[in-house]
Design a protein around this motif. Structure first.
Motif, PDB file in Angstrom:
ATOM      1  N   GLU A 118      28.776  67.004  67.160  1.00 22.05           N
ATOM      2  CA  GLU A 118      27.764  65.951  67.223  1.00 22.05           C
ATOM      3  C   GLU A 118      28.041  64.989  68.378  1.00 22.05           C
ATOM      4  O   GLU A 118      27.118  64.523  69.057  1.00 22.05           O
ATOM      5  N   ALA A 119      29.324  64.709  68.616  1.00 17.19           N
ATOM      6  CA  ALA A 119      29.679  63.852  69.761  1.00 17.19           C
ATOM      7  C   ALA A 119      29.328  64.551  71.075  1.00 17.19           C
ATOM      8  O   ALA A 119      28.844  63.915  72.023  1.00 17.19           O
ATOM      9  N   GLY A 120      29.576  65.865  71.126  1.00 12.30           N
ATOM     10  CA  GLY A 120      29.219  66.618  72.319  1.00 12.30           C
ATOM     11  C   GLY A 120      27.722  66.612  72.564  1.00 12.30           C
ATOM     12  O   GLY A 120      27.261  66.447  73.705  1.00 12.30           O
ATOM     13  N   TRP A 121      26.936  66.764  71.500  1.00 13.02           N
ATOM     14  CA  TRP A 121      25.494  66.765  71.650  1.00 13.02           C
ATOM     15  C   TRP A 121      24.973  65.385  72.034  1.00 13.02           C
ATOM     16  O   TRP A 121      24.020  65.267  72.822  1.00 13.02           O
ATOM     17  N   ALA A 122      25.590  64.324  71.518  1.00 13.89           N
ATOM     18  CA  ALA A 122      25.199  62.976  71.929  1.00 13.89           C
ATOM     19  C   ALA A 122      25.428  62.782  73.428  1.00 13.89           C
ATOM     20  O   ALA A 122      24.585  62.220  74.142  1.00 13.89           O
ATOM     21  N   LYS A 123      26.576  63.252  73.923  1.00 20.16           N
ATOM     22  CA  LYS A 123      26.852  63.173  75.356  1.00 20.16           C
ATOM     23  C   LYS A 123      25.850  64.015  76.141  1.00 20.16           C
ATOM     24  O   LYS A 123      25.343  63.586  77.188  1.00 20.16           O
ATOM     25  N   ALA A 124      25.556  65.206  75.625  1.00 20.79           N
ATOM     26  CA  ALA A 124      24.611  66.084  76.310  1.00 20.79           C
ATOM     27  C   ALA A 124      23.237  65.445  76.413  1.00 20.79           C
ATOM     28  O   ALA A 124      22.564  65.547  77.445  1.00 20.79           O
ATOM     29  N   ARG A 125      22.789  64.794  75.347  1.00 23.42           N
ATOM     30  CA  ARG A 125      21.474  64.144  75.380  1.00 23.42           C
ATOM     31  C   ARG A 125      21.413  63.090  76.489  1.00 23.42           C
ATOM     32  O   ARG A 125      20.413  62.996  77.217  1.00 23.42           O
ATOM     33  N   ASP A 126      22.465  62.287  76.617  1.00 20.11           N
ATOM     34  CA  ASP A 126      22.486  61.272  77.671  1.00 20.11           C
ATOM     35  C   ASP A 126      22.404  61.915  79.051  1.00 20.11           C
ATOM     36  O   ASP A 126      21.681  61.428  79.936  1.00 20.11           O
ATOM     37  N   LEU A 127      23.133  62.998  79.236  1.00 18.34           N
ATOM     38  CA  LEU A 127      23.142  63.676  80.536  1.00 18.34           C
ATOM     39  C   LEU A 127      21.796  64.320  80.838  1.00 18.34           C
ATOM     40  O   LEU A 127      21.321  64.282  81.977  1.00 18.34           O
ATOM     41  N   ILE A 128      21.189  64.938  79.828  1.00 23.37           N
ATOM     42  CA  ILE A 128      19.904  65.605  80.032  1.00 23.37           C
ATOM     43  C   ILE A 128      18.809  64.589  80.314  1.00 23.37           C
ATOM     44  O   ILE A 128      17.910  64.832  81.140  1.00 23.37           O
ATOM     45  N   ARG A 129      18.848  63.455  79.676  1.00 24.52           N
ATOM     46  CA  ARG A 129      17.812  62.424  79.881  1.00 24.52           C
ATOM     47  C   ARG A 129      17.788  61.894  81.319  1.00 24.52           C
ATOM     48  O   ARG A 129      16.757  61.419  81.789  1.00 24.52           O
ATOM     49  N   ASP A 130      18.921  61.942  81.989  1.00 30.38           N
ATOM     50  CA  ASP A 130      19.026  61.403  83.344  1.00 30.38           C
ATOM     51  C   ASP A 130      18.438  62.406  84.335  1.00 30.38           C
ATOM     52  O   ASP A 130      19.027  63.459  84.584  1.00 30.38           O
ATOM     53  N   ALA A 132      18.457  62.543  87.372  1.00 26.51           N
ATOM     54  CA  ALA A 132      19.292  62.810  88.544  1.00 26.51           C
ATOM     55  C   ALA A 132      20.115  64.074  88.350  1.00 26.51           C
ATOM     56  O   ALA A 132      20.483  64.739  89.336  1.00 26.51           O
ATOM     57  N   ASN A 133      20.428  64.423  87.101  1.00 25.91           N
ATOM     58  CA  ASN A 133      21.199  65.638  86.829  1.00 25.91           C
ATOM     59  C   ASN A 133      20.265  66.839  86.829  1.00 25.91           C
ATOM     60  O   ASN A 133      19.386  66.953  85.982  1.00 25.91           O
ATOM     61  N   ARG A 134      20.492  67.757  87.762  1.00 29.59           N
ATOM     62  CA  ARG A 134      19.581  68.883  87.915  1.00 29.59           C
ATOM     63  C   ARG A 134      19.926  70.052  87.001  1.00 29.59           C
ATOM     64  O   ARG A 134      19.076  70.897  86.733  1.00 29.59           O
ATOM     65  N   MET A 135      21.181  70.152  86.559  1.00 34.08           N
ATOM     66  CA  MET A 135      21.564  71.220  85.637  1.00 34.08           C
ATOM     67  C   MET A 135      22.626  70.708  84.686  1.00 34.08           C
ATOM     68  O   MET A 135      23.567  70.025  85.103  1.00 34.08           O
ATOM     69  N   ILE A 136      22.472  71.041  83.397  1.00 31.83           N
ATOM     70  CA  ILE A 136      23.464  70.707  82.380  1.00 31.83           C
ATOM     71  C   ILE A 136      23.894  72.012  81.717  1.00 31.83           C
ATOM     72  O   ILE A 136      23.060  72.750  81.189  1.00 31.83           O
TER      73      ILE A 136
END
Length: 209
Positions: A118-130, A132-136
């Motif tokens: 769940e912590a990993g998915w929370a971090k992933a959501r923040d990264l995907i929302r940005d 500027a990040n073209r690939m996650i």
């Protein structure tokens, strides 16, 4: 060293004509492929190469100066070659987050494994929302789905609602849920023909990690 016999002129001409037809057909097909979009990409199956392929795409992004990120859901603190390379040389372009604590048989604590996922998915959501990040790269997230650590329906709903239009998301791990496969734009299933582990060979640096 014996030189090969020369190819008859008529064979060369037939080959050139055949390749010219193939090129014309290929060019016509490519003219119809003009769209671009952020893809949902799945690497699954029992064979080796799922994470390796994902990291290969991360390296391509870096080569194109495209900001990207990795979230690892299972491997945790493993000192992998990918992690060492990306954090040492490309931290300015690629964020790297190891959120797992190892495989479930190592922790032997499901509640702890769920919390880590769940912590990993929370971090992933923040990264995907940005945008500027073209690939996650969500490395081994399919394992989290398989063990019930994460709800694939919730992940798919988030990707549908909040993933920026040009962001690529790569989800790796064997046993990808059917709903994820159905929703994805690109799915590759790695098959296994032979693996040295079955012959008593352990995982080795440069090959497995």
């Amino acid at each position: 060293m014996t030189q090969p016999d020369p190819i008859p002129e008529q064979d060369l001409a037939r080959h050139a004509q055949k390749m010219a037809k193939k090129k014309a057909a290929r060019d016509r097909m490519m003219e119809t492929k003009t769209g671009e979009k952020g893809l949902i990409i799945v690497h699954t199956g029992p064979g080796k190469g799922k994470s390796s392929s994902g990291f290969g795409m991360i390296m391509r992004c870096i080569a194109h100066d495209m900001p990207c990120a990795v979230v690892q859901f299972i491997k945790g603190a493993w000192d992998t070659g990918e992690r060492r390379l990306l954090t040492t040389h490309f931290a300015d372009l690629c964020q790297f987050h190891s959120m797992g604590e190892g495989f479930t048989w190592e922790t032997q604590d499901k509640s702890r494994d769920i919390a880590a996922a769940e912590a990993g998915w929370a971090k992933a959501r923040d990264l995907i929302r940005d945008p500027a990040n073209r690939m996650i790269l969500l490395d081994e997230i399919n394992i989290a789905f398989r063990y019930g650590y994460l709800d694939v329906a919730q992940v798919l709903a988030f990707l549908e609602a909040e993933k920026p239009p040009m962001t690529h998301v790569v989800l790796t791990g064997r046993g990808a849920p059917e709903s994820l496969i159905e929703a994805a734009d690109l799915v590759t299933e790695m098959g296994q023909v032979k693996h040295p582990f079955r012959a008593g060979i352990k995982a080795q640096a440069g090959v497995e990690f």
